[in-house]
Scaffold this motif. Structure first.
Motif, PDB file in Angstrom:
ATOM      1  N   LEU A 342       0.848  -1.190   0.000  1.00 17.16           N
ATOM      2  CA  LEU A 342       0.000   0.000   0.000  1.00 17.16           C
ATOM      3  C   LEU A 342       0.885   1.242   0.000  1.00 17.16           C
ATOM      4  N   LEU A 343       0.644   2.143  -0.922  1.00 13.29           N
ATOM      5  CA  LEU A 343       1.402   3.381  -1.014  1.00 13.29           C
ATOM      6  C   LEU A 343       0.462   4.562  -0.851  1.00 13.29           C
ATOM      7  N   ASP A 344       0.738   5.377   0.179  1.00 11.78           N
ATOM      8  CA  ASP A 344      -0.052   6.579   0.427  1.00 11.78           C
ATOM      9  C   ASP A 344       0.607   7.792  -0.215  1.00 11.78           C
ATOM     10  N   GLU A 345       1.907   7.903  -0.024  1.00 10.79           N
ATOM     11  CA  GLU A 345       2.615   9.078  -0.529  1.00 10.79           C
ATOM     12  C   GLU A 345       4.103   8.753  -0.604  1.00 10.79           C
ATOM     13  N   MET A 346       4.790   9.341  -1.591  1.00  4.66           N
ATOM     14  CA  MET A 346       6.239   9.164  -1.646  1.00  4.66           C
ATOM     15  C   MET A 346       6.869  10.256  -2.501  1.00  4.66           C
ATOM     16  N   THR A 347       8.110  10.559  -2.190  1.00  3.49           N
ATOM     17  CA  THR A 347       8.978  11.370  -3.035  1.00  3.49           C
ATOM     18  C   THR A 347      10.044  10.422  -3.568  1.00  3.49           C
ATOM     19  N   VAL A 348      10.121  10.269  -4.886  1.00  2.00           N
ATOM     20  CA  VAL A 348      10.937   9.208  -5.482  1.00  2.00           C
ATOM     21  C   VAL A 348      12.379   9.261  -4.993  1.00  2.00           C
ATOM     22  N   TRP A 358       9.801  11.221   6.390  1.00  2.24           N
ATOM     23  CA  TRP A 358       8.431  11.098   6.903  1.00  2.24           C
ATOM     24  C   TRP A 358       7.412  10.882   5.786  1.00  2.24           C
ATOM     25  N   GLY A 359       7.698  11.427   4.589  1.00  2.00           N
ATOM     26  CA  GLY A 359       6.751  11.311   3.478  1.00  2.00           C
ATOM     27  C   GLY A 359       6.755   9.961   2.797  1.00  2.00           C
TER      28      GLY A 359
END
Length: 540
Positions: A342-348, A358-359
């Motif tokens: 499950l992926l909510d948010e990410m910075t590659v 944290w992101g």
């Protein structure tokens, strides 16, 4: 008058042949198979892997009806009297015709127990009614209404009284005000329509579960019921489902004139049988609310769009998008391995280069289940591991992934690790089931305005130069939970059971919270219930 009397009598006195015909119609209908873990653990082991089982509850028409019918026939008892048949084999009321049928059954949950922490006698008193039926071959309907009055063990009570307004985990609002008992309603229902071979539509009030595990990181039955509209298409090796739902936020700061804040959701789930043994799934969900009188956003009506694109068009802060991947693979000896990401948010750049950022908001699940283990019919074993990073599912507005103060996915929210084992067995009408769970979770500290990522309703992060946020940061809590239950299936038509069980629960935490204490609970209980949904005692 004579005709009316005959109709009323027929409600009670269908003969055995008529009951058999009715059950054959039921297992071919658009009705849902009630989602209880025990029943689904057994059912899924008897289904071919070509059937898409991730989105639950399943509908009878989606599976081979003979599987359900065969189990029902095996469990029938040779009762010749009317009272014996009604109690042990049949629906209480039943009417059937050439192109219609319906049944009426009582819904009960009467249990007594003893909790060593409070020393009090616990109880549950549920009274309700369930109506199900079909009109023709394309339309089915179901409605369940129940009123509940209970005194729960102390650890569960703490969750019911920890919020304002108060809620009962898994059910919803608690109407009681005496801080001892809980008083809460239950209402669920739907109308299902199958216009042809490929499409299926359903409008209702209920809940769903997506996944092959004991837990789901996508969507689970943890929260209260909610209104929804579901459209599914089943073709080739693919089942594609899109669903629109409405949730609410109960927090007082968002309540206006006694009306709770409403939010909406759109969900896509694609299940693809890539090979005879491998199933892959793709999940996406978006939640938004009525900001600037936005209402229900028509951008999310398109069943074929990627939600992230529509989210940017409306403003990135106006909604919260989740995406996920799932898999299930069949090994020899009826062993299946499964998992979710499950992926909510990410910075590659941070996702691969700064694992503590944290992101990087994601979680994963890996598990194994073994049906008819060691060639013993109806013996089931599951081993599963779940992990979710801090701040996952949370959002800076009311668009967190929650409904009625309850997480829509894993009941522990975020910032946790969990390992569990499930074991069950059924022989004729006797059954036994055990769930063992061990987990760690990072909570917030009492009185501290800073959020450490476990509570998806709080989003004020600790400030530091690196921005690093560790898994299990904050007020560390641990839980060992074991629930053993055994019983007898009184009536397989209504799923009426008599049962007894024991819960051992040990929790420890650095700084105690209203809902989590340093304590050991030993809770024994017994009773009779119509088993139509899961209990939710393994909260943390």
């Amino acid at each position: 008058m004579k005709k009316i009397l005959l109709i009323v009598l027929s409600l009670f006195f269908l003969n055995l042949t008529a009951q058999e015909k009715l059950y054959k119609k039921k297992v071919l209908s658009q009705l849902k198979i009630p989602f209880t873990r025990f029943d689904y653990n057994e059912l899924e082991g008897k289904l071919p892997d070509s059937i898409h089982t991730a989105l639950k509850p399943l509908h009878y028409f989606e599976i081979n009806g003979n599987v359900i019918l065969h189990k029902y026939r095996q469990m029938l008892l040779p009762k010749k009297t009317w009272a014996g048949r009604k109690l042990y084999n049949e629906h209480l009321f039943a009417v059937t015709g050439d192109d219609y049928w319906f049944t009426i059954d009582p819904v009960v949950d009467g249990r007594l127990g003893k909790d060593n922490v409070s020393g009090a006698t616990t109880f549950q008193n549920t009274r309700g009614i369930r109506v199900e039926g079909s009109l023709g071959k394309k339309v089915s309907f179901s409605s369940t209404i129940a009123e509940n009055y209970a005194r729960f063990p102390k650890f569960f009570d703490r969750y019911a009284w920890a919020t304002y307004p108060q809620i009962v985990p898994g059910y919803g609002l608690n109407k009681s005000e005496d801080f001892i008992h809980t008083d809460y309603p239950y209402a669920a229902g739907y109308v299902a329509y199958k216009p042809g071979k490929f499409f299926f539509l359903e409008l209702g009030h209920g809940k769903h579960f997506i996944g092959d595990g004991y837990r789901s990181l996508f969507l689970s039955d943890n929260a209260a019921n909610y209104p929804y509209f579901q459209v599914s298409a089943n073709f080739w090796h693919v089942k594609y489902t899109t669903m629109w739902t409405a949730y609410q936020d109960l927090r007082p700061e968002f309540t206006v004139n006694g009306v709770y804040k409403k939010k909406f959701s759109a969900i896509h789930y694609i299940s693809w049988n890539a090979t005879k043994k491998l199933n892959l799934g793709f999940f996406e969900s978006v939640i938004w609310y009525n900001e600037n009188r936005r209402g229900f956003d028509v951008n999310f009506l398109n069943p074929l769009i990627f939600f992230k694109t529509a989210e940017y068009e409306a403003g990135s802060n106006a909604s919260n998008t989740l995406v996920g991947l799932s898999m299930r693979y069949k090994l020899p000896y009826k062993i299946r391995v499964y998992g979710q990401f499950l992926l909510d948010e990410m910075t590659v750049s941070k996702f691969f280069g700064d694992k503590g950022y944290w992101g990087n908001k994601f979680g994963y699940q890996i598990g194994m289940k073994y049906h008819d283990a060691f060639n013993i019919p109806n013996l089931f074993i599951r081993i599963e591991y779940n992990q979710v990073r801090p701040y996952t599912y949370g959002h800076s507005t009311v668009t967190n992934y929650a409904h009625d103060y309850q997480a829509l996915a894993h009941p522990w929210g975020a910032n946790f690790k969990e390992a569990l084992m499930e074991l069950q067995y059924r022989k004729n009408r006797l059954y036994a089931h055990n769930t063992l769970i061990f987990g760690k979770k990072g909570f917030d500290f009492p009185g501290d305005p800073v959020a450490y990522g476990g509570d998806i309703y709080r989003y004020i992060r600790p400030q530091d130069k690196s921005g690093e946020k560790r898994l299990l940061q904050g007020n560390l809590g641990k839980m060992l939970y074991d629930n053993f239950e055994a019983g007898y299936i009184v009536n397989p038509a209504s799923n009426l059971k008599i049962f007894g069980g024991f819960i051992y629960r040990k929790t420890s935490i650095e700084e105690p919270l209203p809902s989590v204490q340093n304590e050991t609970t030993k809770y024994v209980y017994f009773g009779i219930k119509t088993h139509l949904w899961n209990d939710h005692f393994n909260v943390f």
